[in-house]
Scaffold this motif. Structure first.
Motif, PDB file in Angstrom:
ATOM      1  N   ALA A   1       0.835  -1.210   0.000  1.00 19.10           N
ATOM      2  CA  ALA A   1       0.000   0.000   0.000  1.00 19.10           C
ATOM      3  C   ALA A   1       0.865   1.254   0.000  1.00 19.10           C
ATOM      4  O   ALA A   1       0.572   2.243  -0.697  1.00 19.10           O
ATOM      5  CB  ALA A   1      -0.928  -0.014   1.208  1.00 19.10           C
ATOM      6  N   ALA A   2       1.975   1.241   0.798  1.00 13.43           N
ATOM      7  CA  ALA A   2       2.864   2.398   0.845  1.00 13.43           C
ATOM      8  C   ALA A   2       3.511   2.640  -0.506  1.00 13.43           C
ATOM      9  O   ALA A   2       3.632   3.797  -0.965  1.00 13.43           O
ATOM     10  CB  ALA A   2       3.921   2.201   1.928  1.00 13.43           C
ATOM     11  N   LEU A   3       3.925   1.532  -1.136  1.00 16.24           N
ATOM     12  CA  LEU A   3       4.541   1.678  -2.455  1.00 16.24           C
ATOM     13  C   LEU A   3       3.511   2.151  -3.485  1.00 16.24           C
ATOM     14  O   LEU A   3       3.841   2.944  -4.391  1.00 16.24           O
ATOM     15  CB  LEU A   3       5.161   0.356  -2.892  1.00 16.24           C
ATOM     16  CG  LEU A   3       6.413  -0.072  -2.120  1.00 16.24           C
ATOM     17  CD1 LEU A   3       6.840  -1.481  -2.536  1.00 16.24           C
ATOM     18  CD2 LEU A   3       7.545   0.915  -2.351  1.00 16.24           C
ATOM     19  N   ALA A   4       2.262   1.703  -3.354  1.00 19.82           N
ATOM     20  CA  ALA A   4       1.219   2.160  -4.272  1.00 19.82           C
ATOM     21  C   ALA A   4       0.962   3.658  -4.114  1.00 19.82           C
ATOM     22  O   ALA A   4       0.830   4.412  -5.096  1.00 19.82           O
ATOM     23  CB  ALA A   4      -0.065   1.366  -4.040  1.00 19.82           C
ATOM     24  N   GLN A   5       0.891   4.111  -2.842  1.00 22.10           N
ATOM     25  CA  GLN A   5       0.680   5.530  -2.590  1.00 22.10           C
ATOM     26  C   GLN A   5       1.851   6.360  -3.094  1.00 22.10           C
ATOM     27  O   GLN A   5       1.685   7.418  -3.706  1.00 22.10           O
ATOM     28  CB  GLN A   5       0.466   5.762  -1.077  1.00 22.10           C
ATOM     29  CG  GLN A   5       0.186   7.211  -0.710  1.00 22.10           C
ATOM     30  CD  GLN A   5      -1.105   7.710  -1.352  1.00 22.10           C
ATOM     31  OE1 GLN A   5      -2.101   6.987  -1.442  1.00 22.10           O
ATOM     32  NE2 GLN A   5      -1.076   8.966  -1.828  1.00 22.10           N
ATOM     33  N   GLN A   6       3.054   5.841  -2.829  1.00 17.14           N
ATOM     34  CA  GLN A   6       4.246   6.547  -3.307  1.00 17.14           C
ATOM     35  C   GLN A   6       4.258   6.587  -4.826  1.00 17.14           C
ATOM     36  O   GLN A   6       4.653   7.586  -5.437  1.00 17.14           O
ATOM     37  CB  GLN A   6       5.501   5.866  -2.767  1.00 17.14           C
ATOM     38  CG  GLN A   6       6.793   6.535  -3.203  1.00 17.14           C
ATOM     39  CD  GLN A   6       8.000   5.952  -2.489  1.00 17.14           C
ATOM     40  OE1 GLN A   6       8.212   6.244  -1.313  1.00 17.14           O
ATOM     41  NE2 GLN A   6       8.765   5.151  -3.195  1.00 17.14           N
ATOM     42  N   GLY A   7       3.815   5.527  -5.491  1.00 20.46           N
ATOM     43  CA  GLY A   7       3.759   5.509  -6.947  1.00 20.46           C
ATOM     44  C   GLY A   7       2.800   6.558  -7.486  1.00 20.46           C
ATOM     45  O   GLY A   7       3.095   7.237  -8.484  1.00 20.46           O
ATOM     46  N   LEU A   8       1.622   6.681  -6.811  1.00 22.44           N
ATOM     47  CA  LEU A   8       0.660   7.704  -7.245  1.00 22.44           C
ATOM     48  C   LEU A   8       1.239   9.112  -7.113  1.00 22.44           C
ATOM     49  O   LEU A   8       1.083   9.969  -7.991  1.00 22.44           O
ATOM     50  CB  LEU A   8      -0.628   7.573  -6.434  1.00 22.44           C
ATOM     51  CG  LEU A   8      -1.480   6.318  -6.697  1.00 22.44           C
ATOM     52  CD1 LEU A   8      -2.660   6.267  -5.728  1.00 22.44           C
ATOM     53  CD2 LEU A   8      -1.967   6.303  -8.138  1.00 22.44           C
TER      54      LEU A   8
ATOM     55  N   GLN B   1      10.783   7.059  -0.622  1.00 26.87           N
ATOM     56  CA  GLN B   1      11.142   6.148   0.468  1.00 26.87           C
ATOM     57  C   GLN B   1      10.747   4.724   0.069  1.00 26.87           C
ATOM     58  O   GLN B   1       9.620   4.484  -0.355  1.00 26.87           O
ATOM     59  CB  GLN B   1      10.419   6.540   1.762  1.00 26.87           C
ATOM     60  CG  GLN B   1      10.820   7.902   2.296  1.00 26.87           C
ATOM     61  CD  GLN B   1      10.107   8.205   3.596  1.00 26.87           C
ATOM     62  OE1 GLN B   1       9.238   7.454   4.021  1.00 26.87           O
ATOM     63  NE2 GLN B   1      10.472   9.328   4.208  1.00 26.87           N
ATOM     64  N   TYR B   2      11.698   3.810   0.206  1.00 24.78           N
ATOM     65  CA  TYR B   2      11.449   2.397  -0.117  1.00 24.78           C
ATOM     66  C   TYR B   2      11.380   1.587   1.179  1.00 24.78           C
ATOM     67  O   TYR B   2      12.346   1.578   1.950  1.00 24.78           O
ATOM     68  CB  TYR B   2      12.541   1.838  -1.023  1.00 24.78           C
ATOM     69  CG  TYR B   2      12.567   2.504  -2.383  1.00 24.78           C
ATOM     70  CD1 TYR B   2      11.605   2.153  -3.321  1.00 24.78           C
ATOM     71  CD2 TYR B   2      13.519   3.451  -2.703  1.00 24.78           C
ATOM     72  CE1 TYR B   2      11.611   2.767  -4.578  1.00 24.78           C
ATOM     73  CE2 TYR B   2      13.530   4.065  -3.949  1.00 24.78           C
ATOM     74  CZ  TYR B   2      12.566   3.713  -4.884  1.00 24.78           C
ATOM     75  OH  TYR B   2      12.556   4.315  -6.112  1.00 24.78           O
TER      76      TYR B   2
END
Length: 475
Positions: free
Chosen positions: A223-230, A267-268
């Motif tokens: 979810a964090a990576l999805a939000q960061q992608g958006l 942030q990864y």
């Protein structure tokens, strides 16, 4: 006429023709035949009730000659009464009671010959020096011995009966003991079954908790990576829009800090290792597998030329081909490998392998077909006839063929158990340090006989111990 024949005649004369016993109150009919008074009366009483049998009133036929005789003319025969009494007191001697040589009564008993004799035999030269007793006296002595034997035999019969009763009771006690043991076996196995069910539920709960925990972290990371992608896609779109503006508009937009790349730091999340902490461990399983344990020994004739085999019981190195000697077709030349002396084509078999790894060289153990390639380097996979696990110190341990859940360990186990169920088409591996299951190969059937397989790494990479044989690569 001899005495026996005379006695027989006397017995016949003293015997009633109706009851065939000695006369009792004998009477004589008008025709001269003699019968017991009661016997003739009963006979005539029966004849009176039959029609057409009387020719004259109070006359009846004689049972022997059928001549009519008046019933009132029956006369007592007192002489025959005395004869019958004498015959009753002195029964007729049988042939067996007479000496076959002299036809005299056997009244004496020869102790030396252990046979009855007559008075004539007693005076003969043969029996004169022998000890002879009257039959009655000898019979008394033998009767006393017989009574002793009877008493002894009765005691044995009683003892046998007591022992029989004891054995019957022992049988009853034994059957009760068997029943008690049967109940105990069922109870203990039921207890173990319940314990196994509890342990199974505990492991499943632990696995479920671990699944939920790890899945939660993975989903949060996703979810964090999805939000960061958006966010990054939105920033990318803004920057791409700036690139299409006029130079003046571009310079004016560059003064806006939110539009810069530095305003959206990337942030990864830390990677979550896909390593299961919950292991498959069935209490008591290794003890059960040990009931199928085999004394597996590596075959020196198949060993790699520079693979050393030391037999601890014999305290000697097993033979290896010297340098320059051609190798047989059974010897491994591509890898430092060896197989067991015995091939298995049925049944269940279990063996254990000890390891002392040094370095990071790759090792392998398991089973292989008895006709695998031994001169070429081929991947150790089931399609090539190998069902093995590979071991490497400090790295993960996993089967050579891809598995749905490969086993990963920080350190390889010091002892591994290998279980082959040929009919079931399964080869399983276990960590003997904690009894946990490592991996199982399963297929419908094996293509042919299988042999235990052992493969080491490079020189100075450690040792492998199979039963009483230690293997290492010559450096």
């Amino acid at each position: 006429m001899d005495a026996v024949e005379l006695a027989r005649k006397l017995q016949e004369e003293a015997t009633c023709a109706i009851c065939l016993d000695y006369f009792t109150d004998p009477v004589m009919t008008a025709c001269g035949h003699n019968f017991c008074r009661e016997c003739i009366r009963l006979t005539w009483e029966k004849a009176r009730g039959k029609k057409g049998r009387r020719k004259r009133r109070d006359s009846f036929p004689c049972p022997e000659c059928r001549e009519l005789s008046p019933q009132r003319n029956l006369r007592p025969n007192r002489l025959l009464t005395k004869v019958a009494e004498m015959a009753r007191q002195h029964p007729c001697p049988q042939r067996g009671d007479l000496c076959q040589t002299h036809q005299e009564p056997l009244k004496l008993y020869c102790e030396d010959d252990r046979s009855p004799i007559c008075v004539v035999c007693r005076e003969s030269r043969e029996h004169r020096p022998h000890r002879v007793l009257p039959v009655e006296e000898a019979a008394q002595e033998h009767k006393a011995r017989l009574e002793e034997d009877v008493a002894s035999l009765r005691a044995e019969v009683a003892k046998t009966g007591a022992l029989r009763a004891q054995e019957e009771q022992s049988l009853v006690d034994w059957q009760e003991l068997v029943q008690a043991r049967r109940r105990r076996i069922l109870a203990e196995f039921e207890k173990v079954r319940l314990l196994l069910v509890d342990e199974q539920q505990r492991l499943l709960r632990a696995l479920k908790e671990e699944e939920a925990e790890t899945a939660g972290r993975l989903q949060g990371r996703r979810a964090a990576l999805a939000q960061q992608g958006l966010t990054l896609e939105l920033l990318l779109q803004q920057l791409e829009d700036l690139g299409g503006r006029t130079p003046l508009q571009l310079l004016q937009a560059m003064k806006d800090p939110p539009s810069r790349k530095s305003s959206a730091p990337v942030q990864y999340p830390e990677a979550t290792p896909a390593l299961l902490r919950t292991v498959c461990r069935v209490p008591g399983q290794i003890e059960v597998l040990k009931t199928f344990q085999e004394d597996v020994l590596p075959d020196p004739a198949t060993a790699y030329p520079y693979l050393l085999l030391y037999e601890s019981r014999q305290r000697r190195y097993l033979s290896t081909p010297p340098d320059g000697v051609p190798c047989s077709r059974d010897r491994f030349l591509a890898y430092p490998c060896a197989v067991g002396r015995e091939a298995f084509s049925s049944g269940r078999h279990y063996w254990e392998v000890g390891m002392n790894l040094t370095g990071e060289a790759l090792w392998a153990l398991g089973v292989c077909r008895d006709n695998v390639s031994r001169r070429d380097r081929v991947p150790k996979r089931p399609e090539n006839g190998f069902w093995v696990v590979q071991l490497s110190k400090g790295k993960r341990q996993e089967p050579v063929a891809p598995a749905p859940t490969p086993v990963t360990l920080t350190e390889p186990p010091s002892h591994v158990g290998v279980f082959l169920d040929f009919e079931a088409g399964e080869v399983s591996f276990y960590n003997l340090r904690d009894g946990s299951h490592l991996h199982t190969y399963a297929q419908a059937a094996f293509p042919g006989p299988l042999q235990p397989f052992f493969c080491l790494g490079t020189p100075k990479s450690g040792q492998m111990v199979i039963s009483t044989v230690t293997l290492w690569v010559k450096g």
